[in-house]
Design an enzyme around this catalytic site. Structure first.
Site, PDB file in Angstrom:
ATOM      1  N   GLU A  45      53.529  46.114  31.567  1.00  0.00           N
ATOM      2  CA  GLU A  45      53.850  45.211  32.496  1.00  0.00           C
ATOM      3  C   GLU A  45      55.144  45.703  33.073  1.00  0.00           C
ATOM      4  O   GLU A  45      55.220  45.728  34.312  1.00  0.00           O
ATOM      5  CB  GLU A  45      54.222  43.896  31.773  1.00  0.00           C
ATOM      6  CG  GLU A  45      52.959  43.042  31.444  1.00  0.00           C
ATOM      7  CD  GLU A  45      52.246  42.996  32.643  1.00  0.00           C
ATOM      8  OE1 GLU A  45      52.578  42.721  33.981  1.00  0.00           O
ATOM      9  OE2 GLU A  45      50.657  42.796  32.631  1.00  0.00           O
ATOM     10  N   TYR A 128      58.886  37.064  35.613  1.00  0.00           N
ATOM     11  CA  TYR A 128      57.478  37.292  35.395  1.00  0.00           C
ATOM     12  C   TYR A 128      56.974  38.222  34.281  1.00  0.00           C
ATOM     13  O   TYR A 128      56.141  38.001  33.564  1.00  0.00           O
ATOM     14  CB  TYR A 128      57.329  38.598  36.767  1.00  0.00           C
ATOM     15  CG  TYR A 128      55.961  39.233  36.642  1.00  0.00           C
ATOM     16  CD1 TYR A 128      54.686  38.368  36.849  1.00  0.00           C
ATOM     17  CD2 TYR A 128      55.897  40.287  35.933  1.00  0.00           C
ATOM     18  CE1 TYR A 128      53.484  38.920  36.674  1.00  0.00           C
ATOM     19  CE2 TYR A 128      54.438  40.879  35.695  1.00  0.00           C
ATOM     20  CZ  TYR A 128      53.287  40.176  36.047  1.00  0.00           C
ATOM     21  OH  TYR A 128      52.028  40.909  35.926  1.00  0.00           O
ATOM     22  N   ASP A 146      52.516  37.255  40.193  1.00  0.00           N
ATOM     23  CA  ASP A 146      53.015  38.590  40.809  1.00  0.00           C
ATOM     24  C   ASP A 146      52.614  38.423  42.464  1.00  0.00           C
ATOM     25  O   ASP A 146      52.059  37.418  42.843  1.00  0.00           O
ATOM     26  CB  ASP A 146      52.917  39.755  40.179  1.00  0.00           C
ATOM     27  CG  ASP A 146      51.342  40.097  40.135  1.00  0.00           C
ATOM     28  OD1 ASP A 146      50.379  39.265  40.537  1.00  0.00           O
ATOM     29  OD2 ASP A 146      50.816  41.263  39.617  1.00  0.00           O
ATOM     30  N   CYS A 198      40.277  40.628  45.438  1.00  0.00           N
ATOM     31  CA  CYS A 198      41.028  40.080  46.643  1.00  0.00           C
ATOM     32  C   CYS A 198      41.893  41.053  47.037  1.00  0.00           C
ATOM     33  O   CYS A 198      43.324  40.789  46.863  1.00  0.00           O
ATOM     34  CB  CYS A 198      41.806  38.643  46.169  1.00  0.00           C
ATOM     35  SG  CYS A 198      42.345  37.811  47.474  1.00  0.00           S
ATOM     36  N   CYS A 205      35.215  39.763  49.676  1.00  0.00           N
ATOM     37  CA  CYS A 205      34.791  38.496  49.470  1.00  0.00           C
ATOM     38  C   CYS A 205      33.375  38.074  48.849  1.00  0.00           C
ATOM     39  O   CYS A 205      33.008  37.143  48.139  1.00  0.00           O
ATOM     40  CB  CYS A 205      34.857  37.575  50.773  1.00  0.00           C
ATOM     41  SG  CYS A 205      36.599  37.620  51.330  1.00  0.00           S
ATOM     42  N   CYS A 208      33.369  37.868  45.287  1.00  0.00           N
ATOM     43  CA  CYS A 208      34.407  37.152  44.676  1.00  0.00           C
ATOM     44  C   CYS A 208      33.977  35.814  43.953  1.00  0.00           C
ATOM     45  O   CYS A 208      33.149  35.188  44.541  1.00  0.00           O
ATOM     46  CB  CYS A 208      35.450  36.746  45.667  1.00  0.00           C
ATOM     47  SG  CYS A 208      36.752  35.734  45.154  1.00  0.00           S
ATOM     48  N   CYS A 214      37.065  29.418  48.948  1.00  0.00           N
ATOM     49  CA  CYS A 214      38.246  29.990  49.215  1.00  0.00           C
ATOM     50  C   CYS A 214      38.285  29.374  51.032  1.00  0.00           C
ATOM     51  O   CYS A 214      37.468  29.913  51.910  1.00  0.00           O
ATOM     52  CB  CYS A 214      37.952  31.484  49.276  1.00  0.00           C
ATOM     53  SG  CYS A 214      39.497  32.162  50.085  1.00  0.00           S
TER      54      CYS A 214
HETATM   55 FE1  SF4 Z   1      40.179  36.744  48.221  1.00  0.00          FE
HETATM   56 FE2  SF4 Z   1      39.109  34.172  48.983  1.00  0.00          FE
HETATM   57 FE3  SF4 Z   1      37.923  36.626  49.583  1.00  0.00          FE
HETATM   58 FE4  SF4 Z   1      37.921  35.622  47.228  1.00  0.00          FE
HETATM   59  S1  SF4 Z   1      36.924  34.600  48.723  1.00  0.00           S
HETATM   60  S2  SF4 Z   1      38.413  37.646  47.815  1.00  0.00           S
HETATM   61  S3  SF4 Z   1      40.046  34.702  47.155  1.00  0.00           S
HETATM   62  S4  SF4 Z   1      39.843  36.023  50.180  1.00  0.00           S
END
Ligand code: SF4
Length: 351
Positions: A45, A128, A146, A198, A205, A208, A214
């Site tokens: 870290e 953190y 972070d 992300c 996306c 994701c 989102c």
């Molecule tokens: Fe990031 Fe939203 Fe895209 Fe997922 S859907 S990668 S959280 S911008």
């Protein structure tokens, strides 16, 4: 049955993490009963606060091979640790690393405290790192936030407040998703999402687990979050560094313990100031009267300024007597120099 939104977000991210978690040398596998070693988590870290996983990993592996436990690191010399840190930047962190290892060894019998509060009391451990070590090494429900996590939260909720004013809100949004269930895996899942999917400039996306949830993705401009306040230009400073050689030896200097690059080996140099140096000033500040040649200028970006460093080179006829903290060193010690001086030396001494 439809899960409430928080539970649904958690389920989706943890399922994704169970399938795709990165295999990292300081990590326990997702869902593993085996806990990660607090020493390795802490070390990783601290290193990762200033660089990426691919850059930090070889440093991490070298550190744990040479100093397998916090006690081994505590017993290392300052010089050895500073030299091993060279290339990771932010050298104050290397000094704090040693101070922390020595405190854990002297005051805690070599065992890291297992709470955020206990970790925060150690030298060099901030909010953190305390949260990350508490969550990952001790499975405490800590809110580990972070820059990556801030970005993910800003996008998930399409927060319009710009950074840095948005930080408290982003921290609160991330905290609302932390529970007692698998806190270490949760923290690492969010880190992985920010690092691999992300991403800052081009979020993936389509891959994701939160694509359907989102708000930034729904806006069609996910990469424009988090919003940012306009930046002031980074100021520029100027200096000169001197590469004085005799055969395969060169003059290096141990920098003062406090301040930028404190305690590191470096090339002799002028101060780094806001006004450019004249040729006469640069020659008057040189470590010796020699036939100095101007080689070129390197630029190096520090956190708070950009440095333009003129590089001068001379070959001495003898190993002239030097005043401490300057000394003649073999050129093999160049690898111990922080990046700014290594760049300057490489310009003057092309292989
Ligand atoms: Fe990031 Fe939203 Fe895209 Fe997922 S859907 S990668 S959280 S911008």
């Amino acid at each position: 049955m439809t899960l409430p939104r928080t539970a649904q977000l958690r389920r989706r991210l943890l399922d994704w993490y169970d399938r795709t978690a990165r295999d990292l040398p300081w990590r326990a596998a997702p869902g593993s009963a085996r806990r990660a070693d607090p020493y390795r988590v802490w070390l990783s870290e601290v290193m990762l606060q200033q660089t990426t996983v691919p850059h930090a990993t070889p440093y991490f592996l070298r550190f744990v091979e040479r100093w397998p436990t916090v006690g081994d690191l505590a017993a290392a010399s300052d010089d050895a640790v500073m030299a091993a840190w060279a290339g990771l930047g932010y050298y104050a962190r290397a000094r704090n690393l040693l101070a922390c290892a020595r405190a854990v060894t002297a005051d805690h019998d070599g065992a890291f405290p297992d709470t955020e509060g206990g970790l925060l009391a150690l030298p060099g451990i901030g909010d953190y790192t305390a949260a990350a070590v508490a969550a990952i090494a001790f499975d405490r429900p800590a809110n580990v936030v972070d820059g990556n996590v801030e970005r993910v939260m800003a996008r998930l909720y399409a927060l319009e407040t710009p950074l840095p004013a948005a930080k408290p809100a982003l921290h609160a949004l991330a905290g609302a998703l932390v529970t007692d269930e698998r806190p270490g895996d949760w923290a690492q899942a969010l880190m992985d999402l920010g690092a691999t999917v992300c991403r800052p400039a081009a979020p993936l996306c389509d891959q994701c687990p939160w694509a359907a949830d989102c708000a930034a993705r729904a806006s069609g401009a996910a990469q424009t979050y988090p919003r940012r306040s306009p930046k002031a230009d980074r100021p520029r400073r100027y200096g000169a560094a001197y590469v004085l050689t005799h055969g395969d030896r060169l003059v290096l200097v141990r920098r003062p313990p406090k301040g930028l690059l404190g305690g590191m080996l470096g090339l002799p140099s002028t101060d780094w100031r806001a006004k450019p140096w004249s040729v006469d000033e640069v020659l008057a500040t040189a470590p010796d009267r020699q036939d100095w040649r101007a080689i070129g200028v390197i630029s190096h970006v520090f956190t708070h300024f950009t440095l333009d460093l003129a590089v001068l080179r001379a070959e001495a006829k003898t190993t002239i007597t030097l005043q401490a903290p300057m000394s003649w060193e073999p050129q093999s010690r160049l690898s111990d120099l922080p990046s700014v001086f290594l760049k300057a030396a490489r310009l003057a001494l092309p292989c």
